[in-house]
Design a protein around this motif. Structure first.
Motif, PDB file in Angstrom:
ATOM      1  N   GLY A  98       0.861  -1.182   0.000  1.00 41.88           N
ATOM      2  CA  GLY A  98       0.000   0.000   0.000  1.00 41.88           C
ATOM      3  C   GLY A  98       0.893   1.225   0.000  1.00 41.88           C
ATOM      4  O   GLY A  98       1.664   1.414   0.944  1.00 41.88           O
ATOM      5  N   ILE A 118      -1.493  -1.360  -4.144  1.00 42.23           N
ATOM      6  CA  ILE A 118      -2.583  -0.384  -4.059  1.00 42.23           C
ATOM      7  C   ILE A 118      -1.908   0.963  -3.778  1.00 42.23           C
ATOM      8  O   ILE A 118      -1.077   1.064  -2.882  1.00 42.23           O
ATOM      9  CB  ILE A 118      -3.549  -0.695  -2.889  1.00 42.23           C
ATOM     10  CG1 ILE A 118      -3.813  -2.199  -2.732  1.00 42.23           C
ATOM     11  CG2 ILE A 118      -4.832   0.107  -3.010  1.00 42.23           C
ATOM     12  CD1 ILE A 118      -4.674  -2.838  -3.726  1.00 42.23           C
ATOM     13  N   THR A 175      -1.803  -1.903  -9.094  1.00 42.70           N
ATOM     14  CA  THR A 175      -3.041  -2.633  -9.377  1.00 42.70           C
ATOM     15  C   THR A 175      -4.236  -1.688  -9.444  1.00 42.70           C
ATOM     16  O   THR A 175      -5.094  -1.811 -10.317  1.00 42.70           O
ATOM     17  CB  THR A 175      -3.301  -3.654  -8.237  1.00 42.70           C
ATOM     18  OG1 THR A 175      -2.099  -4.376  -7.984  1.00 42.70           O
ATOM     19  CG2 THR A 175      -4.411  -4.603  -8.594  1.00 42.70           C
ATOM     20  N   GLU A 176      -4.310  -0.783  -8.486  1.00 45.03           N
ATOM     21  CA  GLU A 176      -5.415   0.175  -8.459  1.00 45.03           C
ATOM     22  C   GLU A 176      -5.027   1.395  -7.635  1.00 45.03           C
ATOM     23  O   GLU A 176      -4.154   1.325  -6.766  1.00 45.03           O
ATOM     24  CB  GLU A 176      -6.700  -0.462  -7.906  1.00 45.03           C
ATOM     25  CG  GLU A 176      -6.591  -0.935  -6.475  1.00 45.03           C
ATOM     26  CD  GLU A 176      -7.876  -1.621  -5.989  1.00 45.03           C
ATOM     27  OE1 GLU A 176      -8.188  -2.702  -6.501  1.00 45.03           O
ATOM     28  OE2 GLU A 176      -8.536  -1.055  -5.103  1.00 45.03           O
ATOM     29  N   VAL A 178      -6.601   4.237  -5.124  1.00 46.99           N
ATOM     30  CA  VAL A 178      -7.780   4.520  -4.294  1.00 46.99           C
ATOM     31  C   VAL A 178      -7.568   5.838  -3.555  1.00 46.99           C
ATOM     32  O   VAL A 178      -6.434   6.312  -3.431  1.00 46.99           O
ATOM     33  CB  VAL A 178      -8.046   3.384  -3.266  1.00 46.99           C
ATOM     34  CG1 VAL A 178      -8.280   2.048  -3.971  1.00 46.99           C
ATOM     35  CG2 VAL A 178      -6.907   3.256  -2.248  1.00 46.99           C
ATOM     36  N   LEU A 183      -6.943   3.992   1.639  1.00 45.52           N
ATOM     37  CA  LEU A 183      -5.815   3.093   1.329  1.00 45.52           C
ATOM     38  C   LEU A 183      -5.678   1.941   2.339  1.00 45.52           C
ATOM     39  O   LEU A 183      -5.619   0.765   1.941  1.00 45.52           O
ATOM     40  CB  LEU A 183      -4.506   3.893   1.256  1.00 45.52           C
ATOM     41  CG  LEU A 183      -3.261   3.074   0.913  1.00 45.52           C
ATOM     42  CD1 LEU A 183      -3.353   2.498  -0.494  1.00 45.52           C
ATOM     43  CD2 LEU A 183      -2.000   3.935   1.038  1.00 45.52           C
ATOM     44  N   ARG A 186      -8.563  -0.581   2.138  1.00 42.76           N
ATOM     45  CA  ARG A 186      -8.533  -1.380   0.910  1.00 42.76           C
ATOM     46  C   ARG A 186      -7.398  -2.415   0.960  1.00 42.76           C
ATOM     47  O   ARG A 186      -7.580  -3.560   0.525  1.00 42.76           O
ATOM     48  CB  ARG A 186      -8.362  -0.447  -0.305  1.00 42.76           C
ATOM     49  CG  ARG A 186      -8.326  -1.154  -1.620  1.00 42.76           C
ATOM     50  CD  ARG A 186      -9.648  -1.820  -1.973  1.00 42.76           C
ATOM     51  NE  ARG A 186      -9.587  -2.475  -3.265  1.00 42.76           N
ATOM     52  CZ  ARG A 186     -10.263  -3.576  -3.588  1.00 42.76           C
ATOM     53  NH1 ARG A 186     -11.101  -4.126  -2.725  1.00 42.76           N
ATOM     54  NH2 ARG A 186     -10.146  -4.101  -4.789  1.00 42.76           N
ATOM     55  N   LEU A 187      -6.259  -2.003   1.514  1.00 42.35           N
ATOM     56  CA  LEU A 187      -5.126  -2.921   1.643  1.00 42.35           C
ATOM     57  C   LEU A 187      -5.537  -4.124   2.501  1.00 42.35           C
ATOM     58  O   LEU A 187      -5.292  -5.284   2.135  1.00 42.35           O
ATOM     59  CB  LEU A 187      -3.954  -2.167   2.295  1.00 42.35           C
ATOM     60  CG  LEU A 187      -2.625  -2.884   2.433  1.00 42.35           C
ATOM     61  CD1 LEU A 187      -2.070  -3.268   1.080  1.00 42.35           C
ATOM     62  CD2 LEU A 187      -1.617  -1.974   3.156  1.00 42.35           C
TER      63      LEU A 187
END
Ligand code: COA
Length: 253
Positions: A98, A118, A175-176, A178, A183, A186-187
């Protein structure tokens, strides 16, 4: 918390976090050892299925500690970093990074060994090896051109231009992207989802996805030999001194 690296266990996920914010999370030898130790513990412990790596206080990492570089005796600086590079480049379980804020040097090259990355919009990737009188490491001289093409790799590895999260996403390094405040959540969510999957299928798939392991290992060794020489060079000495003296370096002879 060990030597600037915090470790937290959350179910089947081991969370590693750079935690030296007063130095923008610059990585010391002790921190490389702690990272390598965390990865080998995670490799041995069957109950750990995924490892996450993140930064703190708006910084992923400012890369290798330049004081450590400056004070390195010949051969000395390479050992903890070599253990870390061996551990991350051969790690058999899933690694999710992340990234927010600066990801300098090894802060970017380590991502080439992560399975998912991420990033927050503040992420800024940079590879200033040449500007420091050094050469690329962590297999990046092989993996980066394979990922993004030789000329784009040269833009970052020779010209030294930083690139942002959207560019990294376009490159396939991320990958994406955010929102900043999403962060960490999502991680965790991505790590927990993978941790709940059948571990042997995950392990085998990661192994299949891994690019050319013997070529990567050889390239890391070749880069490390050159890197060790470059650390002792007058070019590197000038670059490190200029950083700490907050002045532009002077490479004219
Ligand atoms: N090694 C040692 N100290 C470092 C460091 C590093 N890699 N990166 C930052 N620091 C120190 C700075 O010297 C500064 O110390 P000071 O408060 O005593 O002056 C402190 O951390 C904060 O850094 P600062 O440069 O003031 O923060 P910034 O937000 O303006 O910039 C960076 C952040 C990461 C862009 C900038 O610090 C930087 O370029 N660092 C060097 C990165 C580098 O070349 N790494 C090696 C890659 S191989």
């Amino acid at each position: 918390m060990t030597d600037g690296i915090s470790r937290k266990r959350s179910g089947a996920v081991l969370e590693l976090r750079f935690n030296r914010p007063d130095r923008k999370n610059a990585i010391t030898s002790a921190m490389y050892s702690a990272l390598a130790g965390g990865l080998s513990e995670a490799e041995r412990d069957e109950s750990i299925r995924v490892v996450t790596i993140a930064g703190s206080e708006g910084s992923f990492t400012a890369g290798n500690d330049l004081r450590d570089f400056q004070q390195a005796a010949p051969g000395e600086a390479e050992r903890p970093v070599a253990h870390f590079l061996e551990a991350i480049s051969t790690f058999p379980k899933v690694l999710v990074a992340g990234v927010a804020g600066p990801a300098v040097g090894v802060g970017t090259t380590m991502l080439l060994h992560c399975d998912l990355v991420i990033a927050a919009p503040s992420a800024l990737f940079s590879l200033p090896f040449v500007d420091l009188g050094l050469v690329p490491e962590a297999g990046s001289s092989l993996l980066l051109p394979r990922l993004i093409g030789r000329q784009r790799a040269a833009k970052h590895l020779i010209l030294g231009e930083p690139f942002d999260a959207e560019t990294a996403f376009g490159y396939g390094l991320v990958t994406e992207v955010v929102a900043e405040d999403a962060l960490d959540a999502r991680l965790r969510e991505v790590a927990e989802r993978i941790a709940a999957k059948p571990p042997e299928a995950v392990r085998l798939t990661k192994k299949l996805l891994r690019e050319d392991p013997s070529a990567v290992r050889q390239r890391i060794a070749d880069e490390s030999a050159l890197f060790g020489e470059r650390l002792q060079s007058p070019e590197a000495a000038e670059a490190f001194a200029a950083f700490f003296e907050k002045r532009p370096p002077n490479f004219s002879r």
